[in-house]
Scaffold this motif. Sequence first.
Motif, mmCIF file in Angstrom:
data_model
loop_
_atom_site.group_PDB
_atom_site.id
_atom_site.type_symbol
_atom_site.label_atom_id
_atom_site.label_comp_id
_atom_site.label_asym_id
_atom_site.label_seq_id
_atom_site.Cartn_x
_atom_site.Cartn_y
_atom_site.Cartn_z
ATOM 1 N N ALA A 81 0.776 -1.086 0.051
ATOM 2 C CA ALA A 81 0.168 0.033 0.068
ATOM 3 C C ALA A 81 0.865 1.462 0.071
ATOM 4 O O ALA A 81 0.545 2.317 -0.439
ATOM 5 C CB ALA A 81 -0.704 -0.096 1.143
ATOM 6 N N SER A 82 1.897 1.086 0.394
ATOM 7 C CA SER A 82 2.892 2.294 0.516
ATOM 8 C C SER A 82 4.275 1.971 0.071
ATOM 9 O O SER A 82 4.319 1.434 -1.176
ATOM 10 C CB SER A 82 3.303 2.994 1.905
ATOM 11 O OG SER A 82 3.414 1.821 2.952
ATOM 12 N N ASP A 83 5.362 1.800 0.710
ATOM 13 C CA ASP A 83 6.586 1.134 0.470
ATOM 14 C C ASP A 83 6.724 -0.276 0.464
ATOM 15 O O ASP A 83 6.194 -0.929 1.016
ATOM 16 C CB ASP A 83 7.787 1.817 1.315
ATOM 17 C CG ASP A 83 7.961 3.342 1.263
ATOM 18 O OD1 ASP A 83 7.528 3.662 0.381
ATOM 19 O OD2 ASP A 83 8.625 4.076 2.250
ATOM 20 N N SER A 84 7.187 -0.687 -0.895
ATOM 21 C CA SER A 84 7.356 -2.405 -0.844
ATOM 22 C C SER A 84 8.997 -2.758 -0.536
ATOM 23 O O SER A 84 9.787 -1.908 -1.190
ATOM 24 C CB SER A 84 7.026 -2.739 -2.316
ATOM 25 O OG SER A 84 5.545 -2.488 -2.542
ATOM 26 N N THR A 85 9.263 -3.815 0.064
ATOM 27 C CA THR A 85 10.617 -4.017 0.221
ATOM 28 C C THR A 85 10.859 -5.546 -0.041
ATOM 29 O O THR A 85 10.018 -6.299 0.268
ATOM 30 C CB THR A 85 10.752 -3.648 1.690
ATOM 31 O OG1 THR A 85 10.590 -2.452 2.073
ATOM 32 C CG2 THR A 85 12.443 -4.093 2.060
ATOM 33 N N VAL A 86 12.158 -5.599 -0.697
ATOM 34 C CA VAL A 86 12.646 -7.035 -0.715
ATOM 35 C C VAL A 86 13.580 -7.022 0.066
ATOM 36 O O VAL A 86 14.630 -6.407 -0.256
ATOM 37 C CB VAL A 86 12.929 -7.294 -2.300
ATOM 38 C CG1 VAL A 86 13.356 -8.843 -2.280
ATOM 39 C CG2 VAL A 86 11.589 -7.198 -3.159
ATOM 40 N N THR A 91 22.682 -14.609 7.325
ATOM 41 C CA THR A 91 22.838 -14.725 8.839
ATOM 42 C C THR A 91 24.172 -15.472 8.996
ATOM 43 O O THR A 91 25.035 -16.055 7.979
ATOM 44 C CB THR A 91 21.904 -15.626 9.633
ATOM 45 O OG1 THR A 91 21.905 -16.904 9.042
ATOM 46 C CG2 THR A 91 20.671 -14.833 9.392
ATOM 47 N N GLY A 92 24.964 -15.187 10.090
ATOM 48 C CA GLY A 92 26.212 -16.295 10.605
ATOM 49 C C GLY A 92 27.198 -15.638 9.650
ATOM 50 O O GLY A 92 28.263 -16.628 9.497
ATOM 51 N N GLY A 93 27.517 -14.532 9.238
ATOM 52 C CA GLY A 93 28.586 -13.870 8.552
ATOM 53 C C GLY A 93 28.665 -14.290 7.058
ATOM 54 O O GLY A 93 29.608 -14.189 6.496
ATOM 55 N N ASN A 94 27.517 -14.649 6.658
ATOM 56 C CA ASN A 94 27.694 -15.057 5.153
ATOM 57 C C ASN A 94 26.994 -13.773 4.504
ATOM 58 O O ASN A 94 26.575 -12.776 4.972
ATOM 59 C CB ASN A 94 26.295 -16.120 4.778
ATOM 60 C CG ASN A 94 26.675 -17.262 5.736
ATOM 61 O OD1 ASN A 94 27.818 -17.828 5.466
ATOM 62 N ND2 ASN A 94 25.973 -18.041 6.395
ATOM 63 N N ASP A 95 27.506 -13.850 3.302
ATOM 64 C CA ASP A 95 27.160 -12.700 1.999
ATOM 65 C C ASP A 95 25.696 -12.995 1.561
ATOM 66 O O ASP A 95 25.299 -13.921 1.621
ATOM 67 C CB ASP A 95 28.009 -12.650 0.793
ATOM 68 C CG ASP A 95 29.355 -12.456 1.233
ATOM 69 O OD1 ASP A 95 29.673 -11.869 2.422
ATOM 70 O OD2 ASP A 95 30.282 -12.834 0.556
ATOM 71 N N ALA A 96 24.824 -11.829 1.678
ATOM 72 C CA ALA A 96 23.734 -11.590 1.084
ATOM 73 C C ALA A 96 23.752 -11.659 -0.588
ATOM 74 O O ALA A 96 24.365 -10.588 -0.953
ATOM 75 C CB ALA A 96 22.777 -10.682 1.697
ATOM 76 N N SER A 97 23.040 -12.398 -1.238
ATOM 77 C CA SER A 97 23.051 -12.365 -2.625
ATOM 78 C C SER A 97 21.852 -12.473 -3.260
ATOM 79 O O SER A 97 21.054 -13.006 -2.816
ATOM 80 C CB SER A 97 24.016 -13.501 -3.186
ATOM 81 O OG SER A 97 25.238 -13.408 -2.841
ATOM 82 N N LEU A 98 21.752 -11.584 -4.450
ATOM 83 C CA LEU A 98 20.558 -11.847 -5.246
ATOM 84 C C LEU A 98 20.997 -11.977 -6.674
ATOM 85 O O LEU A 98 22.101 -11.473 -7.265
ATOM 86 C CB LEU A 98 19.860 -10.495 -5.257
ATOM 87 C CG LEU A 98 18.761 -10.370 -6.398
ATOM 88 C CD1 LEU A 98 17.488 -11.090 -5.852
ATOM 89 C CD2 LEU A 98 18.168 -8.583 -6.333
ATOM 90 N N ALA A 110 23.870 -12.450 -13.801
ATOM 91 C CA ALA A 110 24.186 -11.467 -12.982
ATOM 92 C C ALA A 110 23.931 -12.003 -11.406
ATOM 93 O O ALA A 110 22.851 -12.239 -11.306
ATOM 94 C CB ALA A 110 23.823 -10.127 -13.298
ATOM 95 N N GLN A 111 24.650 -11.129 -10.444
ATOM 96 C CA GLN A 111 24.403 -11.349 -9.174
ATOM 97 C C GLN A 111 24.921 -9.920 -8.349
ATOM 98 O O GLN A 111 25.851 -9.241 -8.700
ATOM 99 C CB GLN A 111 25.016 -12.633 -8.562
ATOM 100 C CG GLN A 111 26.523 -12.677 -8.476
ATOM 101 C CD GLN A 111 26.964 -13.601 -7.831
ATOM 102 O OE1 GLN A 111 26.728 -14.024 -6.685
ATOM 103 N NE2 GLN A 111 28.004 -14.428 -8.644
#
Length: 189
Positions: A81-86, A91-98, A110-111
């Motif tokens: 309804a307002s801002d959308s977030t992905v 966790t545990g010191g790991n890298d976050a990847s998309l 791509a990542q």
Amino acid sequence: DLQIYHDGANSYIKDAGAGDLIIQASDDLKLQTASGTNMAVFTENTYARLFYNGTARFETTNTGIDVTGTVVSDGLTVQGASDSTVLVEATGGNDASLFLTEAGTGNVGAQFVYDGGVNELFLKVGNNTDTTRLSVSRDTGDISFYEDTGTTAKFFWDASAEALGIGTSSPSTTLEVTGTGDAETGITA
């Protein structure tokens, strides 16, 4: 209207008439295997939980859903309804990847990787590789564009010094262009 029967191969509970089939429970409503392993549990005002081989994998919450494991989908729409977030949170010191990939094996495409060890966001591309093309520092705002192998920044913005380096990752003036051999530099105003 309500039929409970066995046809020689399968057992049925069937609503064969008008109206809904309503199952009510004063506590948990559980669907279990013949050995008593949960397949689904429904608890009033708390959750609906689905299981795989006795392990909870999908659960409703007061704000949406919680999935344990990998979600495979042919599409995803995030709409609010307002801002959308992905949120991609490691966790545990790991890298976050998309990952943005083509069908097939490996990291074709791509990542985006947030490396918490160096506090940088990387754009990596390649065919079954993760060649760095761009990085942005969370702490300094520095931006690096990399050469073809993805190992050396050749176009670098030093945010604190407000300096741009071409061919160097440590510009000593507002604009520093560095080349090797017979490199020719031309600047047109």
